[in-house]
Scaffold this motif. Structure first.
Motif, PDB file in Angstrom:
ATOM      1  N   GLY A 152       0.842  -1.186   0.000  1.00 26.76           N
ATOM      2  CA  GLY A 152       0.000   0.000   0.000  1.00 26.76           C
ATOM      3  C   GLY A 152       0.880   1.239   0.000  1.00 26.76           C
ATOM      4  O   GLY A 152       0.654   2.194  -0.726  1.00 26.76           O
ATOM      5  N   ILE A 156       4.949   3.237   5.248  1.00 30.99           N
ATOM      6  CA  ILE A 156       4.049   2.741   6.293  1.00 30.99           C
ATOM      7  C   ILE A 156       4.256   1.254   6.523  1.00 30.99           C
ATOM      8  O   ILE A 156       4.290   0.783   7.667  1.00 30.99           O
ATOM      9  CB  ILE A 156       2.572   2.990   5.917  1.00 30.99           C
ATOM     10  N   TYR A 159       7.356   0.820   8.601  1.00 32.84           N
ATOM     11  CA  TYR A 159       7.145   1.172  10.004  1.00 32.84           C
ATOM     12  C   TYR A 159       6.337   0.092  10.721  1.00 32.84           C
ATOM     13  O   TYR A 159       6.643  -0.284  11.849  1.00 32.84           O
ATOM     14  CB  TYR A 159       6.416   2.516  10.116  1.00 32.84           C
ATOM     15  N   ALA A 160       5.280  -0.378  10.058  1.00 33.08           N
ATOM     16  CA  ALA A 160       4.436  -1.394  10.686  1.00 33.08           C
ATOM     17  C   ALA A 160       5.228  -2.671  10.931  1.00 33.08           C
ATOM     18  O   ALA A 160       5.139  -3.284  11.995  1.00 33.08           O
ATOM     19  CB  ALA A 160       3.211  -1.670   9.818  1.00 33.08           C
TER      20      ALA A 160
ATOM     21  N   TRP B 171       4.555   7.241  15.617  1.00 37.12           N
ATOM     22  CA  TRP B 171       4.999   8.160  14.556  1.00 37.12           C
ATOM     23  C   TRP B 171       3.858   8.951  13.940  1.00 37.12           C
ATOM     24  O   TRP B 171       4.095   9.870  13.164  1.00 37.12           O
ATOM     25  CB  TRP B 171       5.786   7.406  13.472  1.00 37.12           C
ATOM     26  N   ARG B 177       0.659  13.035   6.313  1.00 31.18           N
ATOM     27  CA  ARG B 177       0.249  12.744   4.943  1.00 31.18           C
ATOM     28  C   ARG B 177      -1.005  11.874   4.901  1.00 31.18           C
ATOM     29  O   ARG B 177      -1.827  12.016   3.984  1.00 31.18           O
ATOM     30  CB  ARG B 177       1.426  12.021   4.276  1.00 31.18           C
ATOM     31  N   LEU B 178      -1.141  10.978   5.880  1.00 30.67           N
ATOM     32  CA  LEU B 178      -2.200   9.973   5.793  1.00 30.67           C
ATOM     33  C   LEU B 178      -3.336  10.244   6.771  1.00 30.67           C
ATOM     34  O   LEU B 178      -3.119  10.635   7.914  1.00 30.67           O
ATOM     35  CB  LEU B 178      -1.606   8.598   6.057  1.00 30.67           C
ATOM     36  N   LEU B 183      -4.991   4.826   7.365  1.00 26.94           N
ATOM     37  CA  LEU B 183      -4.137   4.042   8.253  1.00 26.94           C
ATOM     38  C   LEU B 183      -4.865   2.797   8.742  1.00 26.94           C
ATOM     39  O   LEU B 183      -4.270   1.723   8.852  1.00 26.94           O
ATOM     40  CB  LEU B 183      -3.690   4.912   9.436  1.00 26.94           C
ATOM     41  N   LEU B 186      -4.782   0.330   5.763  1.00 27.30           N
ATOM     42  CA  LEU B 186      -3.452  -0.265   5.568  1.00 27.30           C
ATOM     43  C   LEU B 186      -3.135  -1.284   6.654  1.00 27.30           C
ATOM     44  O   LEU B 186      -2.645  -2.379   6.376  1.00 27.30           O
ATOM     45  CB  LEU B 186      -2.386   0.836   5.574  1.00 27.30           C
ATOM     46  N   HIS B 187      -3.418  -0.907   7.902  1.00 26.01           N
ATOM     47  CA  HIS B 187      -3.048  -1.798   8.991  1.00 26.01           C
ATOM     48  C   HIS B 187      -3.974  -3.012   9.076  1.00 26.01           C
ATOM     49  O   HIS B 187      -3.541  -4.086   9.491  1.00 26.01           O
ATOM     50  CB  HIS B 187      -3.017  -1.027  10.309  1.00 26.01           C
TER      51      HIS B 187
END
Lengths: 199, 199
Positions: A152, A156, A159-160, B171, B177-178, B183, B186-187
DNA sequence: TCGATAAACGAACATATGTTCGTTTAGCAG
DNA sequence: CTGCTAAACGAACATATGTTCGTTTATCGA
């Protein structure tokens, strides 16, 4: 009393570093006081200053040594992994987990005591951390460019992944149920499946 | 000087909590001193004690309030998600990320200042954290039992997911940006793909 | 052997810090 | 209005803490 029989500068300095790692990890840098550190080493508070310049520099030295080792060993692991993007990513993950299991106190301190550093010292450590993150971001982008990964967002995702992989050292116990190799396998799968291209 | 015109106990207490959250998040509990906290609120150090019993109890109250809210809101989100295991898991993830984005300071403090609590206080918070982890472990086991998930180990998977999902608040910047919704998306994918059954 | 240095010590200093105390006064119930 | 309580203050206390200083003595190269 004065100089102790068989006392040795190198040995004492190493003992101070070890005790400091343990105490800072347990209590935090601000909560650790130098009298307690000295007692843990078995010397007087004043004697600490034969081996360090200030409390602040002790913390910085510990962090610098850790970040230097992390970057060097990571590069060695990647060099050994060869050119294939997925193999390189797996090598990064495996090394990250193993290193973080082995040096969990250093990792914890480097992550959570940044705020205790003077701004110039903090800046140096932050730069090294960015270098480390950049290696993973680069690997993810390589994998995506080769059509092997489906991200994606590379940053990110990095970081994840780092948060997940680093998290292991907050609860890992060397005498626990799972062996390091098992933890590497479990985390490699958890990390890779989130970014691997399907179909 | 004595009592200030238009001073009000509730308002001052709330201001103390807010300022304490900010300062502890920035510097850590041990490094935050009460003179600085008082100055941030605009009262004298002595006046703090009209609104708290000790520095320790201030920290404990902050953590307790956070954990209570987290557990209550999580249960509400799960109740709203209905019975389907994957939907419940997704609801948990979405709620976790959003809550952690919104209250990142509380989360950070609850995670990293446990060591600053007296043992009895720490025990109470740890119990509540275990309750929270148990909810996710339960969801993962439900999903595995229904044949929807493929777990190496429910507990390790839960810890890894929580580490990844919680990492976002180290962070995240509200002006970044997001957007939160991105988020979450994505997660959710990163977390779910690691445990979803293939084929 | 001997002198320079390394490595330790006790004592103290200056400051920081959590907390208490006595006092003052605004706000509000009666 | 009046008196009780809430909420603030300045000042101080007791202790904790990073650091320095002068001194002592073991170690080791010359």
């Amino acid at each position: 009393m004065a100089r102790i029989t068989r006392s040795n500068g190198e040995r004492t300095a190493a003992a101070i570093r070890q005790a400091a790692l343990r105490l800072i990890h347990q209590q935090g840098f601000a909560a650790m006081n130098l009298r307690e550190l000295a007692a843990a080493v078995g010397i007087s508070p004043a004697s600490l200053y034969n081996h360090m310049t200030t409390k602040q520099s002790l913390l910085f030295d510990l962090m610098l040594e850790h970040m230097t080792a992390l970057l060097e060993q990571t590069d060695a692991a990647l060099a050994a992994a060869g050119p294939e993007p997925l193999a390189r990513l797996e090598a990064f993950i495996a090394h990250h987990v193993l290193y973080h299991l082995e040096r969990k106190r250093e990792v914890y301190i480097a992550n959570f005591e940044l705020r205790a550093l003077d701004p110039p010292n903090a800046a140096r450590i932050i730069t090294m951390r960015h270098d480390y993150e950049a290696r993973l971001i680069g690997l993810l982008e390589e994998g995506a460019a080769a059509g092997l990964l489906n991200l994606g967002d590379a940053r990110i995702s990095a970081y994840a992944m780092l948060a997940m992989l680093t998290g292991v050292c907050t609860w890992y116990r060397a005498d626990g149920r799972l062996q390091p190799a098992e933890l590497v396998a479990l985390h490699t799968r958890l990390a890779l499946e989130g970014v691997r291209r399907k179909g």
